[in-house]
Design a protein around this motif. Structure first.
Motif, PDB file in Angstrom:
ATOM      1  N   TYR A   1      62.156   2.676  19.781  1.00 47.00           N
ATOM      2  CA  TYR A   1      60.954   1.875  19.528  1.00 47.00           C
ATOM      3  C   TYR A   1      59.945   2.551  18.597  1.00 47.00           C
ATOM      4  CZ  TYR A   1      62.910  -0.524  23.558  1.00 47.00           C
ATOM      5  OH  TYR A   1      63.755  -1.177  24.409  1.00 47.00           O
ATOM      6  N   GLY A   2      60.145   3.835  18.335  1.00 41.40           N
ATOM      7  CA  GLY A   2      59.247   4.523  17.413  1.00 41.40           C
ATOM      8  C   GLY A   2      59.763   4.420  15.992  1.00 41.40           C
TER       9      GLY A   2
ATOM     10  N   ARG B   1      64.934   8.354   8.906  1.00 42.83           N
ATOM     11  CA  ARG B   1      64.625   7.092   8.223  1.00 42.83           C
ATOM     12  C   ARG B   1      63.132   6.789   8.266  1.00 42.83           C
ATOM     13  NH1 ARG B   1      66.056   2.720  10.112  1.00 42.83           N
ATOM     14  NH2 ARG B   1      66.910   1.600   8.319  1.00 42.83           N
ATOM     15  N   ASN B   2      62.471   7.186   9.373  1.00 42.11           N
ATOM     16  CA  ASN B   2      61.049   6.881   9.572  1.00 42.11           C
ATOM     17  C   ASN B   2      60.771   5.384   9.449  1.00 42.11           C
ATOM     18  OD1 ASN B   2      60.154   9.558  10.052  1.00 42.11           O
ATOM     19  ND2 ASN B   2      60.290   9.963   7.859  1.00 42.11           N
ATOM     20  N   GLU B   3      61.699   4.600   9.924  1.00 41.27           N
ATOM     21  CA  GLU B   3      61.567   3.148   9.941  1.00 41.27           C
ATOM     22  C   GLU B   3      61.861   2.640  11.349  1.00 41.27           C
ATOM     23  OE1 GLU B   3      63.962   1.232   7.042  1.00 41.27           O
ATOM     24  OE2 GLU B   3      63.334   2.554   5.403  1.00 41.27           O
ATOM     25  N   GLU B   4      61.216   1.535  11.688  1.00 42.32           N
ATOM     26  CA  GLU B   4      61.464   0.928  12.989  1.00 42.32           C
ATOM     27  C   GLU B   4      62.861   0.298  13.028  1.00 42.32           C
ATOM     28  OE1 GLU B   4      58.288  -1.735  14.345  1.00 42.32           O
ATOM     29  OE2 GLU B   4      57.161  -1.076  12.585  1.00 42.32           O
ATOM     30  N   LEU B   5      63.481   0.330  14.215  1.00 41.70           N
ATOM     31  CA  LEU B   5      64.644  -0.512  14.414  1.00 41.70           C
ATOM     32  C   LEU B   5      64.155  -1.949  14.513  1.00 41.70           C
ATOM     33  CD1 LEU B   5      66.839   1.450  17.010  1.00 41.70           C
ATOM     34  CD2 LEU B   5      66.674   1.700  14.529  1.00 41.70           C
ATOM     35  N   LYS B   6      64.887  -2.868  13.942  1.00 39.17           N
ATOM     36  CA  LYS B   6      64.448  -4.254  13.884  1.00 39.17           C
ATOM     37  C   LYS B   6      64.530  -4.916  15.252  1.00 39.17           C
ATOM     38  CE  LYS B   6      63.923  -3.953   9.434  1.00 39.17           C
ATOM     39  NZ  LYS B   6      62.569  -3.861   8.855  1.00 39.17           N
ATOM     40  N   LYS B   7      63.631  -5.865  15.486  1.00 36.73           N
ATOM     41  CA  LYS B   7      63.728  -6.682  16.682  1.00 36.73           C
ATOM     42  C   LYS B   7      65.006  -7.504  16.610  1.00 36.73           C
ATOM     43  CE  LYS B   7      60.095  -8.641  18.517  1.00 36.73           C
ATOM     44  NZ  LYS B   7      59.677  -7.802  19.640  1.00 36.73           N
TER      45      LYS B   7
ATOM     46  N   GLY C   1      62.618  -6.112  32.410  1.00 42.30           N
ATOM     47  CA  GLY C   1      63.843  -6.176  31.633  1.00 42.30           C
ATOM     48  C   GLY C   1      63.885  -5.219  30.471  1.00 42.30           C
ATOM     49  N   SER C   2      64.490  -5.677  29.379  1.00 43.36           N
ATOM     50  CA  SER C   2      64.688  -4.853  28.187  1.00 43.36           C
ATOM     51  C   SER C   2      64.035  -5.521  26.984  1.00 43.36           C
ATOM     52  CB  SER C   2      66.185  -4.669  27.905  1.00 43.36           C
ATOM     53  OG  SER C   2      66.858  -4.094  29.010  1.00 43.36           O
ATOM     54  N   LEU C   3      63.673  -4.705  26.000  1.00 44.20           N
ATOM     55  CA  LEU C   3      63.142  -5.191  24.729  1.00 44.20           C
ATOM     56  C   LEU C   3      64.104  -4.730  23.636  1.00 44.20           C
ATOM     57  CD1 LEU C   3      59.402  -4.189  25.303  1.00 44.20           C
ATOM     58  CD2 LEU C   3      60.402  -6.479  25.553  1.00 44.20           C
ATOM     59  N   PRO C   4      65.123  -5.525  23.325  1.00 40.98           N
ATOM     60  CA  PRO C   4      66.199  -5.056  22.440  1.00 40.98           C
ATOM     61  C   PRO C   4      65.751  -4.826  21.002  1.00 40.98           C
ATOM     62  CG  PRO C   4      66.873  -6.990  23.712  1.00 40.98           C
ATOM     63  CD  PRO C   4      65.394  -6.863  23.860  1.00 40.98           C
ATOM     64  N   ARG C   5      66.328  -3.810  20.410  1.00 37.22           N
ATOM     65  CA  ARG C   5      66.219  -3.542  18.980  1.00 37.22           C
ATOM     66  C   ARG C   5      67.641  -3.441  18.419  1.00 37.22           C
ATOM     67  NH1 ARG C   5      61.816  -4.750  20.262  1.00 37.22           N
ATOM     68  NH2 ARG C   5      59.847  -3.647  19.927  1.00 37.22           N
ATOM     69  N   VAL C   6      67.777  -3.603  17.107  1.00 35.22           N
ATOM     70  CA  VAL C   6      69.092  -3.585  16.479  1.00 35.22           C
ATOM     71  C   VAL C   6      69.185  -2.398  15.532  1.00 35.22           C
ATOM     72  CG1 VAL C   6      70.719  -4.847  15.020  1.00 35.22           C
ATOM     73  CG2 VAL C   6      69.311  -6.088  16.673  1.00 35.22           C
ATOM     74  N   THR C   7      70.240  -1.632  15.659  1.00 34.63           N
ATOM     75  CA  THR C   7      70.418  -0.457  14.806  1.00 34.63           C
ATOM     76  C   THR C   7      70.692  -0.887  13.366  1.00 34.63           C
ATOM     77  OG1 THR C   7      72.787  -0.375  15.327  1.00 34.63           O
ATOM     78  CG2 THR C   7      71.307   0.944  16.695  1.00 34.63           C
ATOM     79  N   PRO C   8      70.313  -0.052  12.378  1.00 36.07           N
ATOM     80  CA  PRO C   8      70.553  -0.390  10.959  1.00 36.07           C
ATOM     81  C   PRO C   8      72.048  -0.438  10.666  1.00 36.07           C
ATOM     82  CG  PRO C   8      69.837   1.890  11.187  1.00 36.07           C
ATOM     83  CD  PRO C   8      69.669   1.268  12.535  1.00 36.07           C
ATOM     84  N   PRO C   9      72.449  -1.113   9.593  1.00 36.13           N
ATOM     85  CA  PRO C   9      73.881  -1.273   9.283  1.00 36.13           C
ATOM     86  C   PRO C   9      74.644   0.042   9.242  1.00 36.13           C
ATOM     87  CG  PRO C   9      72.569  -2.685   7.861  1.00 36.13           C
ATOM     88  CD  PRO C   9      71.592  -1.835   8.622  1.00 36.13           C
ATOM     89  N   GLU C  10      73.983   1.110   8.787  1.00 39.32           N
ATOM     90  CA  GLU C  10      74.677   2.403   8.694  1.00 39.32           C
ATOM     91  C   GLU C  10      74.712   3.161  10.019  1.00 39.32           C
ATOM     92  OE1 GLU C  10      70.333   3.243   7.594  1.00 39.32           O
ATOM     93  OE2 GLU C  10      71.800   1.620   7.400  1.00 39.32           O
ATOM     94  N   GLY C  11      74.093   2.592  11.052  1.00 42.36           N
ATOM     95  CA  GLY C  11      74.038   3.266  12.338  1.00 42.36           C
ATOM     96  C   GLY C  11      72.913   4.284  12.403  1.00 42.36           C
TER      97      GLY C  11
ATOM     98  N   ASN D   1      74.239  -2.385  13.663  1.00 45.35           N
ATOM     99  CA  ASN D   1      74.155  -3.741  14.215  1.00 45.35           C
ATOM    100  C   ASN D   1      74.458  -3.797  15.710  1.00 45.35           C
ATOM    101  OD1 ASN D   1      73.625  -4.867  11.578  1.00 45.35           O
ATOM    102  ND2 ASN D   1      75.805  -4.572  11.132  1.00 45.35           N
ATOM    103  N   THR D   2      74.057  -2.735  16.396  1.00 43.83           N
ATOM    104  CA  THR D   2      74.187  -2.690  17.853  1.00 43.83           C
ATOM    105  C   THR D   2      72.834  -2.965  18.484  1.00 43.83           C
ATOM    106  OG1 THR D   2      75.964  -1.044  17.708  1.00 43.83           O
ATOM    107  CG2 THR D   2      74.828  -1.261  19.828  1.00 43.83           C
TER     108      THR D   2
END
Length: 498
Positions: free
Chosen positions: A97-98, A103-109, A368-378, A389-390
């Protein structure tokens, strides 16, 4: 003709071929997901790895958080809970979530969580773009700062006092504290958002806007789930009853009307929209549609979560008399008069803070959970590589009830937050009820102000006792984004002072 005769003679049929191909696909897909999929190295039940259906079934029945907790007990701190999902109970907050390095970028919602709003414009909570979310947050954050809370205290105090007054008027019979906490928090946040309340406490009943919102949360929960099974979400939307659609329109119309009235106030006041009003409809500001969608979320999230925590802490205090006795001594020993209880003075109540932290752990408002999606490169989460994309998340309920994080996790023990040696090995950092990072809960200061002041006033004014029908109030509650809470029936006895 000869070919047709030969085909018929060996029993060939197109339906049979289609069925055979479909079954072969299922078998191959199941084999791949269990043994060859990039997530196959992570533990979890095979059926959950093969299909999303077990996850979906538990979500529909309101048991998903509890079931995931059981899976963590069986499989460990990281569990595969769907073909493309991982659940964590370790301290992976910053990684998920940080803005984790390098990458210093957020994982996408997870965009599949939310259907676009009826007006087609996302608000603060659901906005998928980090840039747009940051812009909206800048327009609202000043209204939720500690300074803003101090400026807004007279508004909140009016409703805190009215709550106590109403309870004194109704304490001859047992009262439902879930109801009274909801009345209070809805009035507070509607006043701070719209410049006027829903008059819930004044009328001693939930306003139409408030009383129907749980139906929308359940519907939103089911619709979000259906989006994982395209085109089931489209089918559900087309089959939704007309009455539900009309209620949604009424809700949005009421919200838009109240918001318009607030933005047209000639003398702006200090509240949640003060900053947004300054930059309203400018490139740096927020549009009316963005504010409307955001206001709906603020009212629901900012009231239900606090009312839930207050209900939970009240139950656990009354179910643990020794804790209640210790907290009562602290509060009544600290304040000679009720007027001395303010948002500043309650900061001296160290044991009350421990009680609230323990309530946030054992009965988290967001279970519950607040899902985020990993970047295409993992990326790397909790020291291990996760494929691209997990969907990943820390599950609040599971993390807070894990024996690997907390000793005696199902016992209500505030002393674990006051330095008691018995709990020195507790992983207290894993408790993040307001999440972390750029999208953490904007209403954290408001929630703590309401919880600390209201609880102090309740303990100062009343001796409380659980009614028999609420002895096991915490058992069997379903979770549909929020808890489906039964009434919490409590006997109130006003404290008599010389």
């Amino acid at each position: 003709m000869m070919a047709l005769v030969v085909t018929d003679s060996i029993g060939f049929s197109y339906p049979g071929l289609i069925i055979s191909c479909f079954l072969s696909y299922l078998v191959c897909s199941a084999f791949y997901r269990v043994y060859c999929h990039p997530l196959s190295v992570y533990p979890g039940p095979r059926l959950w790895a093969i299909s999303r259906l077990p996850n979906a079934y538990n979500q529909v029945t309101g048991n998903l958080s509890y079931r995931i907790s059981e899976l963590h007990e069986q499989y460990g701190p990281i569990v595969r809970t769907a073909p493309d999902e991982l659940s964590y109970i370790v301290d992976a907050w910053q990684d998920i979530y940080g803005k984790p390095a390098p990458r210093n970028e957020e994982l996408k919602k997870d965009a599949s969580q939310f259907n676009p709003p009826p007006n087609g414009v996302y608000g603060l909570l659901m906005e998928p773009s980090d840039k747009e979310h940051a812009r909206m947050r800048r327009n609202l954050s000043a209204g939720f700062s500690e300074k803003a809370m101090r400026d807004q205290e007279p508004i909140m105090k009016k409703y805190f006092d009215l709550l106590i007054q109403r309870l004194h008027e109704n304490c001859e019979q047992p009262v439902d504290m879930v109801k009274w906490y909801n009345l209070t928090t809805f009035d507070v946040i509607s006043d701070l958002t719209f410049g006027e309340s829903f008059n819930c406490l004044e009328d001693s009943e939930l306003n139409f806007w408030v009383s129907t919102f749980f139906r929308f949360l359940v519907a939103a929960n089911l619709l979000g789930l259906a989006m994982k099974f395209y085109p089931l979400d489209k089918i559900m939307l087309s089959l939704a009853p007309t009455s539900l659609k009309q209620l949604q329109i009424q809700h949005r119309d009421i919200t838009a009307a109240k918001l318009k009235k607030r933005l047209e106030l000639p003398d702006p006041r200090t509240d949640f929209l003060s900053q947004a009003q300054k930059f309203y409809n400018t490139p740096e500001g927020m549009s009316f549609d963005e504010l409307t969608t955001t206001a709906v979320v603020l009212i629901i999230a900012g009231s239900e979560t606090t009312a839930t925590l207050l209900s939970g802490v009240t139950y656990y205090l009354l179910a643990n008399p020794q804790v209640l006795s210790k907290l009562t001594a602290e509060i009544r020993g600290e304040f000679r008069n009720e007027s001395d209880i303010t948002m500043i003075s309650v900061n001296r109540l160290n044991y009350e803070l421990a009680v609230l932290n323990e309530a946030l752990r054992i009965y988290p408002a967001s279970a519950g959970s607040l899902p985020r999606v990993t970047p295409p490169e993992g990326c790397t989460i909790a020291g291990r590589f996760v494929p691209g994309n997990t969907s990943v998340a820390v599950n609040h309920w599971s993390a807070y009830h894990s024996r690997s994080n907390f000793k005696r996790p199902y016992d209500f023990i505030p002393e674990r937050w006051t330095g008691d040696a018995e709990f020195k090995d507790d992983n207290r950092k894993v408790l993040q009820p307001f999440s972390v990072g750029p999208r953490n809960c904007i209403g954290r200061n408001l929630a703590y102000t309401e919880m600390r002041v209201i609880l102090a006033k309740m303990i100062w004014n009343f001796d409380m006792e659980l009614c028999e029908e609420s002895r096991e109030w915490n058992k069997g509650q379903k979770v549909f984004l929020v808890y489906d809470k039964p009434p919490l029936m409590v006997k109130l006895k006003p404290v008599v002072r010389a």
